[in-house]
Design a protein around this motif. Structure first.
Motif, short mmCIF file in Angstrom:
data_model
loop_
_atom_site.label_atom_id
_atom_site.label_comp_id
_atom_site.label_asym_id
_atom_site.label_seq_id
_atom_site.Cartn_x
_atom_site.Cartn_y
_atom_site.Cartn_z
N GLY A 167 -4.88 -49.05 -4.43
CA GLY A 167 -5.08 -47.50 -4.78
C GLY A 167 -4.72 -46.39 -3.60
N GLU A 168 -3.44 -47.00 -3.67
CA GLU A 168 -2.79 -45.00 -3.11
C GLU A 168 -1.40 -46.01 -3.89
N GLY A 169 -1.02 -46.79 -4.31
CA GLY A 169 0.21 -46.59 -4.81
C GLY A 169 0.96 -46.05 -5.68
N ARG A 170 1.91 -46.06 -6.16
CA ARG A 170 2.35 -45.16 -7.16
C ARG A 170 2.86 -45.98 -8.19
N THR A 171 3.19 -44.83 -9.38
CA THR A 171 3.32 -45.41 -10.39
C THR A 171 4.88 -45.27 -11.35
N ASN A 172 5.64 -45.55 -11.85
CA ASN A 172 6.67 -44.24 -12.99
C ASN A 172 6.24 -44.85 -14.18
N MET B 210 -1.26 -37.68 -14.36
CA MET B 210 -0.64 -38.55 -13.18
C MET B 210 -1.14 -38.92 -12.43
N VAL B 211 -1.97 -38.11 -11.77
CA VAL B 211 -3.30 -38.55 -10.53
C VAL B 211 -3.85 -39.95 -11.02
N TYR B 212 -4.15 -39.85 -11.95
CA TYR B 212 -4.63 -41.21 -12.11
C TYR B 212 -3.84 -42.09 -11.93
N GLU B 213 -2.46 -42.32 -12.52
CA GLU B 213 -1.40 -42.69 -12.88
C GLU B 213 -1.46 -43.69 -10.93
N PHE B 214 -0.73 -42.48 -10.40
CA PHE B 214 -0.92 -42.67 -9.51
C PHE B 214 -2.04 -43.61 -8.68
N GLU B 215 -3.20 -43.32 -8.73
CA GLU B 215 -4.85 -43.93 -8.04
C GLU B 215 -4.80 -45.56 -8.55
N PHE B 216 -4.46 -46.23 -10.44
CA PHE B 216 -4.10 -47.11 -10.71
C PHE B 216 -3.16 -47.07 -11.63
N PRO B 217 -2.73 -47.66 -10.95
CA PRO B 217 -1.40 -48.59 -10.98
C PRO B 217 -1.26 -49.87 -12.01
#
Ligand code: SF4
Length: 394
Positions: A45-50, A118-125
């Motif tokens: 839930g706190e992951g980052r995605t590219n 972008m924030v959703y992508e971070f929150e839900f990689p």
């Protein structure tokens, strides 16, 4: 101490620990990575995605996997109410919340497309990138092929975050003399503090124009044989303008060693790993700690007498067959870039709430995997309905 001229090699760190799992690669190549760790411990839930595809490769995400996407993010609507809970949580600086010590230029470009996305992508990689991987890999392959035309890529095993940064420095040190002698380089790492936040990027190509100006060239691969829309172009313009700001500051002596301690908490006295040391020696350098190499890099940059970037070019090519679709010259507008950068960074500093797209750009929502759960979009629709009812009531 100086580096050997034109080594013809660049290094890629292969982390043997999970301290710093990213590779020192171009933003385009980052598209193919699952996550770039940035030396942070990631939690569910706190992951980052590219998922940077929107600023480098246009990838249709609309209805393709909508059902799957709905399933994946359906949990967001479950009785647990993750989004509701998140809203009630104590407001935390996004930079801290996502455990990021610095930002990639591509983060800022994704933000320019749609900050909320972008924030959703971070929150839900994992939701967005599933659909982009193929196109991203194809784009990354083209970049790698071009890179291999000018140098070999050597993998170096790294054990610490300091090792990974040492690899970046080694690449910079190897490329400075090539540029000084009028040559051209690919994948030039750029990094420094901008408006209080450490920003990192990789310039696709640097070389000299026929007029002798230092020229930045950025290749964008396209999944469709057409040039991008203006909103994508402005994201690309922002990206290359940031590269120029980073590079110019580096050669103008604005890169100070203390920012690496302040922002990245790197250890100056950290002894470098065996493989990293081997490559340092091969480059003709005699340093043993991270701090020595950092100082050497900052000094080399400051006294390199390399010019600032005079000219910026964006090159668009069709991914399927490599056809050149167009080449555009970017006008660098420092005032506008700084204004936009400050606005982007104000989100990361926790100075304002996240924003989605404006009504004029609502078409982006139809390409977005989060459209069914997007709070910003729901709010905008509700506002529009209220407006409509109020008008009718009058
Ligand atoms: S639905 Fe629209 S506003 Fe919401 S995240 Fe996607 S693009 Fe942004």
């Amino acid at each position: 101490m100086s580096v050997t001229e034109g080594s013809g090699e660049v290094y890629r760190p292969i982390s043997t620990t999970d301290e710093e799992g990213f590779s020192d690669i171009s933003d385009s190549e980052l598209l193919s990575l699952q996550d770039d760790n940035l030396g942070n411990t990631l939690h569910p839930g706190e992951g980052r995605t590219n998922s940077h595809g929107l600023c480098t490769n246009e990838v249709g995400t609309s209805a393709l996997n909508q059902e799957e996407v709905k399933k994946s993010i359906g949990k967001l609507k479950d009785p647990g109410g993750i989004l509701q809970r998140k809203r009630k949580q104590v407001v935390q600086k996004p930079l801290d919340k996502f455990r990021m010590k610095y930002l990639w230029v591509t983060n800022l470009c994704s933000q320019t497309w749609c900050e909320q996305q972008m924030v959703y992508e971070f929150e839900f990689p994992g939701v967005e990138k599933q659909e982009k991987t193929e196109a991203m890999n194809a784009g990354a392959s083209i970049h790698l092929a071009r890179e291999l035309e000018v140098h070999d890529v050597v993998s170096v095993s790294t054990q610490t975050r300091e090792d990974s940064w040492a690899i970046k420095f080694l690449n910079v040190l190897a490329m400075i003399p090539v540029l000084q002698s009028g040559g051209h380089v690919r994948e030039f790492p750029v990094f420094r503090e901008l408006d209080g936040i450490f920003v990192v990027g990789v310039i696709d190509e640097l070389g000299y124009s026929s007029k002798g100006e230092l020229e930045l060239r950025e290749l964008k691969t396209r999944t469709t044989p057409s040039l991008p829309r203006s909103s994508q172009k402005s994201s690309h313009t922002f990206q290359v303008s940031l590269y120029k700001m980073l590079f110019d500051g580096m050669v103008n002596g604005k890169l100070q060693p203390d920012v690496f301690i302040q922002h990245l908490q790197l250890r100056l006295d950290q002894v470098l790993g065996v493989q990293v040391k081997e490559h340092i020696e091969r480059a003709g350098l005699t340093v043993s700690t991270f701090g020595d190499l950092l100082e050497l890099t900052c000094l080399n940059l400051a006294f390199s007498e390399l010019p600032v970037i005079d000219c910026i070019k964006l090159e668009y090519c069709y991914q399927a067959d490599g056809t050149l679709l167009g080449c555009e010259t970017v006008t660098f507008d420092e005032k506008n870039v700084m204004e936009h950068l400050k606005f982007c960074l104000s989100y990361w500093k926790g100075q304002r709430e996240v924003r989605g797209v404006d009504i004029e750009e609502a078409w982006k929502c139809s390409h977005c995997s989060f459209s069914n759960v997007c709070e910003w979009r729901t709010k905008k629709s509700e506002d529009a309905l209220v407006k409509c009812h109020t008008k009718k009531a009058k």
